[in-house]
Design a protein around this motif. Structure first.
Motif, PDB file in Angstrom:
ATOM      1  N   TYR A   1       0.811  -1.222   0.000  1.00 18.41           N
ATOM      2  CA  TYR A   1       0.000   0.000   0.000  1.00 18.41           C
ATOM      3  C   TYR A   1       0.844   1.271   0.000  1.00 18.41           C
ATOM      4  CZ  TYR A   1      -3.993  -2.934   1.533  1.00 18.41           C
ATOM      5  OH  TYR A   1      -4.978  -3.882   1.643  1.00 18.41           O
TER       6      TYR A   1
ATOM      7  N   VAL B   1       3.080   0.500   8.374  1.00 23.62           N
ATOM      8  CA  VAL B   1       2.531   1.042   9.630  1.00 23.62           C
ATOM      9  C   VAL B   1       3.167   0.344  10.839  1.00 23.62           C
ATOM     10  CG1 VAL B   1       0.334   1.967   8.766  1.00 23.62           C
ATOM     11  CG2 VAL B   1       0.515  -0.461   9.328  1.00 23.62           C
TER      12      VAL B   1
ATOM     13  N   PHE C   1       2.452  -1.743  13.330  1.00 24.28           N
ATOM     14  CA  PHE C   1       2.482  -3.158  13.705  1.00 24.28           C
ATOM     15  C   PHE C   1       3.443  -3.953  12.808  1.00 24.28           C
ATOM     16  CE2 PHE C   1      -0.960  -3.323  10.536  1.00 24.28           C
ATOM     17  CZ  PHE C   1      -0.623  -4.457   9.810  1.00 24.28           C
TER      18      PHE C   1
ATOM     19  N   CYS D   1      -1.800   1.792  12.572  1.00 25.79           N
ATOM     20  CA  CYS D   1      -3.004   1.184  11.988  1.00 25.79           C
ATOM     21  C   CYS D   1      -4.124   1.279  13.023  1.00 25.79           C
ATOM     22  CB  CYS D   1      -2.727  -0.277  11.635  1.00 25.79           C
ATOM     23  SG  CYS D   1      -4.238  -1.204  11.255  1.00 25.79           S
ATOM     24  N   PRO D   2      -5.183   2.039  12.729  1.00 27.61           N
ATOM     25  CA  PRO D   2      -6.263   2.197  13.720  1.00 27.61           C
ATOM     26  C   PRO D   2      -6.905   0.865  14.109  1.00 27.61           C
ATOM     27  CG  PRO D   2      -6.551   3.732  11.902  1.00 27.61           C
ATOM     28  CD  PRO D   2      -5.439   2.816  11.506  1.00 27.61           C
ATOM     29  N   MET D   3      -6.941  -0.086  13.168  1.00 27.84           N
ATOM     30  CA  MET D   3      -7.541  -1.379  13.517  1.00 27.84           C
ATOM     31  C   MET D   3      -6.744  -2.065  14.618  1.00 27.84           C
ATOM     32  SD  MET D   3      -7.648  -4.912  11.604  1.00 27.84           S
ATOM     33  CE  MET D   3      -8.502  -4.616  10.098  1.00 27.84           C
TER      34      MET D   3
ATOM     35  N   ASN E   1      -2.230  -7.547  12.323  1.00 31.13           N
ATOM     36  CA  ASN E   1      -2.586  -6.133  12.573  1.00 31.13           C
ATOM     37  C   ASN E   1      -2.983  -5.949  14.043  1.00 31.13           C
ATOM     38  OD1 ASN E   1      -2.955  -6.765   9.749  1.00 31.13           O
ATOM     39  ND2 ASN E   1      -3.969  -4.790   9.488  1.00 31.13           N
TER      40      ASN E   1
ATOM     41  N   CYS F   1     -11.397  -2.214   9.464  1.00 32.69           N
ATOM     42  CA  CYS F   1     -10.472  -1.305   8.792  1.00 32.69           C
ATOM     43  C   CYS F   1     -11.303  -0.212   8.122  1.00 32.69           C
ATOM     44  CB  CYS F   1      -9.675  -2.063   7.732  1.00 32.69           C
ATOM     45  SG  CYS F   1      -8.887  -0.959   6.546  1.00 32.69           S
ATOM     46  N   TYR F   2     -11.022   1.054   8.459  1.00 35.91           N
ATOM     47  CA  TYR F   2     -11.833   2.155   7.908  1.00 35.91           C
ATOM     48  C   TYR F   2     -11.681   2.264   6.389  1.00 35.91           C
ATOM     49  CZ  TYR F   2      -7.688   5.190   7.448  1.00 35.91           C
ATOM     50  OH  TYR F   2      -6.472   5.730   7.073  1.00 35.91           O
ATOM     51  N   VAL F   3     -10.565   1.817   5.847  1.00 34.21           N
ATOM     52  CA  VAL F   3     -10.338   1.930   4.398  1.00 34.21           C
ATOM     53  C   VAL F   3     -11.223   0.917   3.646  1.00 34.21           C
ATOM     54  CG1 VAL F   3      -8.585   1.824   2.575  1.00 34.21           C
ATOM     55  CG2 VAL F   3      -7.945   2.594   4.871  1.00 34.21           C
ATOM     56  N   HIS F   4     -11.204  -0.331   4.110  1.00 35.75           N
ATOM     57  CA  HIS F   4     -11.998  -1.368   3.434  1.00 35.75           C
ATOM     58  C   HIS F   4     -13.488  -1.194   3.681  1.00 35.75           C
ATOM     59  CE1 HIS F   4      -7.941  -3.005   3.126  1.00 35.75           C
ATOM     60  NE2 HIS F   4      -8.395  -3.576   2.019  1.00 35.75           N
TER      61      HIS F   4
ATOM     62  N   GLU G   1     -10.781  -7.912   4.343  1.00 42.97           N
ATOM     63  CA  GLU G   1     -11.188  -6.885   5.314  1.00 42.97           C
ATOM     64  C   GLU G   1     -12.449  -6.150   4.833  1.00 42.97           C
ATOM     65  OE1 GLU G   1      -7.899  -4.301   6.281  1.00 42.97           O
ATOM     66  OE2 GLU G   1      -6.656  -5.992   6.876  1.00 42.97           O
TER      67      GLU G   1
ATOM     68  N   CYS H   1      -5.330   4.555   2.565  1.00 39.70           N
ATOM     69  CA  CYS H   1      -4.938   4.416   3.976  1.00 39.70           C
ATOM     70  C   CYS H   1      -4.009   5.592   4.301  1.00 39.70           C
ATOM     71  CB  CYS H   1      -4.239   3.089   4.217  1.00 39.70           C
ATOM     72  SG  CYS H   1      -3.691   2.921   5.931  1.00 39.70           S
TER      73      CYS H   1
ATOM     74  N   MET I   1      -0.735   4.686   6.121  1.00 35.33           N
ATOM     75  CA  MET I   1       0.349   4.165   5.277  1.00 35.33           C
ATOM     76  C   MET I   1       1.048   5.312   4.533  1.00 35.33           C
ATOM     77  SD  MET I   1       0.874   0.808   4.769  1.00 35.33           S
ATOM     78  CE  MET I   1       0.175  -0.706   5.398  1.00 35.33           C
TER      79      MET I   1
HETATM   80 FE1  SF4 Z   1      -4.737  -0.700   8.985  1.00 38.35          FE
HETATM   81 FE2  SF4 Z   1      -6.661  -0.637   7.158  1.00 38.35          FE
HETATM   82 FE3  SF4 Z   1      -4.480   0.832   6.819  1.00 38.35          FE
HETATM   83 FE4  SF4 Z   1      -4.397  -1.849   6.587  1.00 38.35          FE
HETATM   84  S1  SF4 Z   1      -5.483  -0.412   5.266  1.00 38.35           S
HETATM   85  S2  SF4 Z   1      -2.935  -0.555   7.661  1.00 38.35           S
HETATM   86  S3  SF4 Z   1      -5.861  -2.430   8.166  1.00 38.35           S
HETATM   87  S4  SF4 Z   1      -6.001   1.055   8.435  1.00 38.35           S
END
Ligand code: SF4
Ligand code: 13P
Length: 310
Positions: free
Chosen positions: A24, A60, A62, A85-87, A113, A172-175, A200, A260, A263
């Motif tokens: 990403y 990110v 993690f 990563c907010p998740m 994650n 995950c807010y993106v997915h 996700e 994201c 990222m």
């Molecule tokens: Fe976290 Fe979603 Fe970004 Fe992946 S895409 S790093 S799960 S926020």
């Protein structure tokens, strides 16, 4: 820009550094990286690094923590330490301990994650590339699975075990932004296209897709497919790598706004500064790292033994 790239090359040699990047990351970072991959490939790569003294991790928190856990003798740097990563933050150690007390017979399978403290509580980790085989490898019939609820749902469709999502709301807010309406619209416009989505994504999005794959799975699938057009349901820069490696194929993002932001905090300028100033070092407490490492290594063993069988 060219000057920055030349400077990065020079600093890499001086520091004996290697750059790892997630799929990403933006195209310019993908191009300067020594290795680009999905979460599982990056874990395995981090474990195999012999030649470098320093690892610069473009991804990110993690992911960089995982590289640090697997390489206690190397310096692991992250160009922007605000890239979280907010998740991963949706699952706290206390939630895991409470769930373990409530379900003492369950195995704890955590998505990579997660923060290092959470990893230390897991029996085994997984990524979206190996979640099903990891769950199948365990003797327990009941699995506490977190933090992504949609990945938990995906696994529950593939195995004959009870999958309990931990916590209830992990996502995950993106997915989450990728919705069924967008896919239906794009499929009508491009009926010849195959739809690939990440696990996700919401269940209704997964059900509508032709394939549900990790980011690395998407790379392998497209490389082996005779199809020419793909609708890609994941973070936008996934199409950057797919397009670079498959110039004769067409990739349509399911949603151009699926970005994201976390990222994207990594930039070429920050990579240069990171090598120049040797900042920011990723530290994981030794006791936590040792426990987390066991869970990561168990996951890698499951994936490697599956590879040998195939
Ligand atoms: Fe976290 Fe979603 Fe970004 Fe992946 S895409 S790093 S799960 S926020
Ligand atoms: P992959 O493991 O498929 O690369 O996914 C990582 C991730 O953060 C997805 O949002």
């Amino acid at each position: 820009m060219l000057k920055d790239l030349q400077e990065i090359e020079r600093l890499k040699e001086e520091e004996n550094a290697i750059i790892l990047a997630h799929n990403y990351q933006t195209g310019d970072i993908q191009e300067i990286a020594d290795f680009v991959g999905d979460s599982l490939e990056l874990c395995i790569k981090a474990l195999e690094i012999k030649e470098a003294d320093t690892v610069v991790f473009c991804g990110v928190d993690f992911m960089a923590e995982t590289a640090a856990i697997l390489n206690p003798c190397k310096k692991v740097l992250i160009p922007d330490r605000g890239a979280k990563c907010p998740m991963a933050e949706m699952l706290q150690v206390e939630d895991i301990r409470k769930a373990k007390t409530r379900y003492p017979d369950a195995a704890v399978v955590l998505y990579v994650n997660t923060l290092a403290e959470a990893k230390a509580e897991a029996d085994i980790l997984c990524t979206s590339a190996n979640a099903v085989e990891v769950v199948e490898s365990l003797p327990q019939e009941r699995i506490l699975f977190g933090p992504d609820r949609n990945l938990a749902w995906y696994v529950s469709q593939k195995v004959e075990k009870e999958i309990i999502p931990l916590p209830e709301h992990g996502h995950c807010y993106v997915h989450k932004m990728i919705n069924l309406g967008d896919l239906v619209f794009l499929k009508e416009k491009h009926p010849e296209a195959e739809i690939l989505v990440h696990p996700e994504c919401d269940p209704e999005v997964q059900n509508f897709a032709d394939e549900v794959l990790s980011t690395g799975g998407m790379i392998r699938y497209v490389a082996g497919s005779k199809k020419k057009t793909f609708i890609v349901g994941t973070e936008l820069d996934m199409t950057t790598r797919l397009q670079r490696e498959n110039p004769d194929k067409t990739f349509i993002p399911a949603l151009k706004g699926a970005i994201c932001q976390n990222m994207k905090l990594q930039t070429i300028d920050k990579v240069k500064k990171c090598l120049l100033n040797e900042k920011f070092t990723v530290h994981v407490d030794e006791k936590i790292a040792n426990k987390a490492k066991l869970a990561i290594k168990r996951m890698i063993e499951v994936s490697e033994s599956k590879k040998k069988l195939n």
